[in-house]
Design a protein around this motif. Structure first.
Motif, mmCIF file in Angstrom:
data_model
loop_
_atom_site.group_PDB
_atom_site.id
_atom_site.type_symbol
_atom_site.label_atom_id
_atom_site.label_comp_id
_atom_site.label_asym_id
_atom_site.label_seq_id
_atom_site.Cartn_x
_atom_site.Cartn_y
_atom_site.Cartn_z
ATOM 1 N N ASN A 184 0.922 -1.292 0.217
ATOM 2 C CA ASN A 184 0.171 -0.292 -0.511
ATOM 3 C C ASN A 184 0.981 1.288 0.211
ATOM 4 O O ASN A 184 0.941 2.047 -0.372
ATOM 5 N N ALA A 185 1.938 0.952 0.396
ATOM 6 C CA ALA A 185 3.157 2.154 0.809
ATOM 7 C C ALA A 185 3.722 2.775 -0.722
ATOM 8 O O ALA A 185 3.858 4.046 -0.946
ATOM 9 N N VAL A 186 4.258 1.512 -1.274
ATOM 10 C CA VAL A 186 5.258 1.752 -2.547
ATOM 11 C C VAL A 186 4.056 1.771 -3.794
ATOM 12 O O VAL A 186 4.458 2.165 -4.868
ATOM 13 N N ILE A 187 3.171 0.471 -3.909
ATOM 14 C CA ILE A 187 2.512 0.732 -5.528
ATOM 15 C C ILE A 187 1.535 1.898 -6.156
ATOM 16 O O ILE A 187 2.118 2.450 -6.981
ATOM 17 N N PRO A 188 1.108 2.385 -5.028
ATOM 18 C CA PRO A 188 1.066 3.505 -4.707
ATOM 19 C C PRO A 188 1.419 4.807 -5.501
ATOM 20 O O PRO A 188 1.011 5.707 -6.588
ATOM 21 N N LYS A 189 2.704 5.055 -5.381
ATOM 22 C CA LYS A 189 3.504 6.268 -5.339
ATOM 23 C C LYS A 189 3.973 5.931 -6.834
ATOM 24 O O LYS A 189 4.903 7.092 -7.590
ATOM 25 N N LEU A 190 4.171 5.028 -7.472
ATOM 26 C CA LEU A 190 4.721 4.220 -8.671
ATOM 27 C C LEU A 190 3.735 5.387 -9.901
ATOM 28 O O LEU A 190 2.652 5.292 -10.281
ATOM 29 N N ASP A 191 4.580 5.714 -10.747
ATOM 30 C CA ASP A 191 4.143 6.358 -11.642
ATOM 31 C C ASP A 191 3.816 5.366 -12.881
ATOM 32 O O ASP A 191 4.483 4.626 -13.173
ATOM 33 N N LYS A 192 3.082 5.140 -13.162
ATOM 34 C CA LYS A 192 2.203 4.044 -14.113
ATOM 35 C C LYS A 192 2.627 4.568 -15.390
ATOM 36 O O LYS A 192 3.378 3.588 -15.979
ATOM 37 N N ASN A 193 2.985 5.513 -16.071
ATOM 38 C CA ASN A 193 3.817 5.709 -17.529
ATOM 39 C C ASN A 193 4.919 5.222 -17.490
ATOM 40 O O ASN A 193 5.656 5.132 -18.746
ATOM 41 N N LYS A 194 5.854 4.664 -15.883
ATOM 42 C CA LYS A 194 7.208 4.620 -16.457
ATOM 43 C C LYS A 194 7.235 3.073 -15.677
ATOM 44 O O LYS A 194 8.190 2.722 -15.094
ATOM 45 N N ILE A 195 5.866 2.703 -15.856
ATOM 46 C CA ILE A 195 6.174 1.096 -15.648
ATOM 47 C C ILE A 195 5.913 -0.059 -16.603
ATOM 48 O O ILE A 195 4.926 0.397 -17.755
ATOM 49 N N GLN A 196 6.466 -1.781 -16.482
ATOM 50 C CA GLN A 196 6.482 -2.345 -18.122
ATOM 51 C C GLN A 196 6.112 -3.306 -17.823
ATOM 52 O O GLN A 196 6.388 -3.252 -16.543
ATOM 53 N N GLY A 197 5.030 -4.306 -18.074
ATOM 54 C CA GLY A 197 4.596 -5.311 -17.429
ATOM 55 C C GLY A 197 3.404 -4.950 -16.907
ATOM 56 O O GLY A 197 2.664 -3.959 -17.126
ATOM 57 N N GLU A 198 3.610 -5.648 -16.191
ATOM 58 C CA GLU A 198 2.222 -5.619 -14.780
ATOM 59 C C GLU A 198 2.670 -6.445 -13.674
ATOM 60 O O GLU A 198 3.438 -7.105 -13.493
ATOM 61 N N VAL A 199 2.312 -5.111 -12.252
ATOM 62 C CA VAL A 199 2.134 -5.490 -11.188
ATOM 63 C C VAL A 199 1.140 -5.820 -10.025
ATOM 64 O O VAL A 199 0.020 -4.712 -10.920
ATOM 65 N N PHE A 200 0.768 -6.598 -9.930
ATOM 66 C CA PHE A 200 -0.146 -7.265 -9.395
ATOM 67 C C PHE A 200 0.122 -7.193 -7.495
ATOM 68 O O PHE A 200 1.804 -8.110 -6.677
ATOM 69 N N GLY A 201 -0.302 -6.826 -6.501
ATOM 70 C CA GLY A 201 -0.476 -7.211 -4.946
ATOM 71 C C GLY A 201 -1.635 -7.681 -4.515
ATOM 72 O O GLY A 201 -3.169 -6.739 -4.992
ATOM 73 N N VAL A 202 -1.540 -9.114 -4.003
ATOM 74 C CA VAL A 202 -3.285 -9.647 -3.532
ATOM 75 C C VAL A 202 -2.753 -10.074 -2.451
ATOM 76 O O VAL A 202 -2.063 -10.626 -1.699
ATOM 77 N N TYR A 203 -3.798 -10.583 -1.733
ATOM 78 C CA TYR A 203 -4.160 -10.138 -0.548
ATOM 79 C C TYR A 203 -4.238 -12.109 -0.321
ATOM 80 O O TYR A 203 -4.926 -12.888 -0.925
ATOM 81 N N GLY A 204 -3.817 -12.541 0.519
ATOM 82 C CA GLY A 204 -3.988 -14.380 0.775
ATOM 83 C C GLY A 204 -5.214 -14.553 1.606
ATOM 84 O O GLY A 204 -6.161 -14.300 1.203
#
Length: 396
Positions: free
Chosen positions: A49-69
């Motif tokens: 929750n601290a890291v992923i929302p701060k990422l610039d989506k325009n500077k990401i390639q591929g896919e990133v998932f955060g998944v609850y267990g």
């Protein structure tokens, strides 16, 4: 103190299992972070929750998932409701799960996760990374656990924290072992003690570094990368050795087990050290080595583990043997036959091969599971590892 538990419980109640998802405009690796496989471990949730929302989506390639267990267990801040979700990933259980029409609690959680994993695998030909975020009940340095395949070793070497091999021999049905049977890079990261704020900081640093080494960050921030590297180096006390599990104390059903206070992971102990009490009897250590993950919570069957560092010579030797695919020589040993050559599974007759030590098989990448009193199955992750998928990755 608890780490914003109530805040995240509310979030979980109002969200889907995939609580973060970024798909870049350019192709690249797929990274899946699992958080809260155990419902009393929130550091991974906090970190994502601290890291992923701060990422610039325009500077990401591929896919990133955060998944609850384990969502239901996270809601009540318990390790699990009925069953440990991280002990259910056996081939037998997965076959039963597919036929289950009305699963409950952990079986329902597993069914949903299983469907998600299959969808991710079917959706891409790019490299896939599965990262399972955890914390421990005792004080600990941050560390990585892996099934012993060379692709896992190589990727783990990026992070400058201790790496622990061989735990799969002592656990039945961890999620990472299932993922490794399919050949993907899969590792667990234990960031610290459950409610220690430092565990969240270490996990945040690790998540950002993962996305850097997988190439998902098109232009990572140099200053932030250095900060994250230093965060992990400091938290791990600059220890980056590779260790191997040599013993596990398994708690039996109805056993009254209690660890004595004051122990922590990676603590050096001597043979004869008083560690715990079981049904009124003291439990002493039988090794001069390091204590690993002593149990300081009511749930769970893993009392404690003992680990020792693996000499660099043996690590290098094992790499050379595996690259040469020298494991076919093992079938010339008495009592050793192929059980499933395609899947890299040997069968050992203990009446004949009892003189062979575990370390011989470990060199070739085999870990064992006992199937009856006289036979072992030995599993090799190298034969199923998707090396071709990762050969162009920068860390390979």
């Amino acid at each position: 103190m608890n780490v914003n538990l109530q805040e995240h419980i509310k979030t979980i109640e109002a969200s889907n299992r995939v609580f973060h998802h970024i798909k870049g405009k350019r192709p690249g690796a797929t990274v899946v972070f699992f958080a809260g496989i155990h419902g009393n471990e929130f550091a991974g949730v906090n970190a994502l929750n601290a890291v992923i929302p701060k990422l610039d989506k325009n500077k990401i390639q591929g896919e990133v998932f955060g998944v609850y267990g384990n969502i239901k267990a996270l809601r009540v801040n318990k390790r699990f409701i009925d069953l440990d979700l991280n002990r259910l990933w056996t081939s037998k259980q997965l076959k039963q799960l597919e036929a289950e029409s009305n699963p409950e609690n952990e079986y329902l959680e597993q069914q949903d996760l299983y469907k998600f994993i299959k969808c991710v695998i079917a959706s891409t030909d790019s490299p896939i990374y599965f990262i399972d975020l955890h914390t421990t009940s005792s004080k600990t340095l941050p560390f990585i656990t892996i099934n012993d395949a060379l692709i896992n070793r190589k990727f783990s070497a990026c992070f400058n924290v201790p790496v622990v091999l061989g735990i799969e021999e002592y656990l039945e049905g961890p999620l990472l072992s299932y993922l490794n049977t399919m050949g993907y890079v899969s590792l667990g990261f234990e960031s610290g003690q459950h409610t220690d704020p430092q565990a969240v900081k270490s996990c945040e640093a690790f998540v950002y570094l993962v996305l850097n080494y997988t190439g998902n960050l098109i232009s990572p921030e140099p200053k932030k990368l250095n900060t994250c590297k230093n965060e992990l180096k400091t938290a791990s006390r600059h220890i980056d050795s590779i260790f191997e599990v040599i013993y596990k104390y398994h708690i039996k059903p109805d056993e009254d087990f209690k660890m004595y206070e004051g122990f922590e992971s990676f603590q050096s102990i001597k043979k004869g050290t008083l560690l715990a009490n079981s049904d009124g009897e003291d439990v002493y250590c039988n090794y001069s080595a390091k204590l690993f993950m002593p149990l300081y919570q009511k749930s769970g069957k893993d009392g404690f583990f003992i680990i020792k560092p693996i000499p660099r010579f043996f690590l290098k030797l094992s790499e050379l043997l595996r690259r040469a695919k020298a494991d076919h020589l093992l079938t010339f040993l008495p009592g050793i036959t192929w059980y499933d050559k395609t899947s890299g599974i040997l069968k050992a007759n203990l009446k004949v091969a009892r003189f062979l030590t575990k370390s011989i098989f470990h060199l070739f990448g085999y870990r064992n599971k006992q199937i009856d009193e006289s036979h072992l199955l030995l599993y090799n992750r190298e034969r199923v590892a998707k090396k071709v998928m990762y050969k162009n990755e920068t860390w390979y």
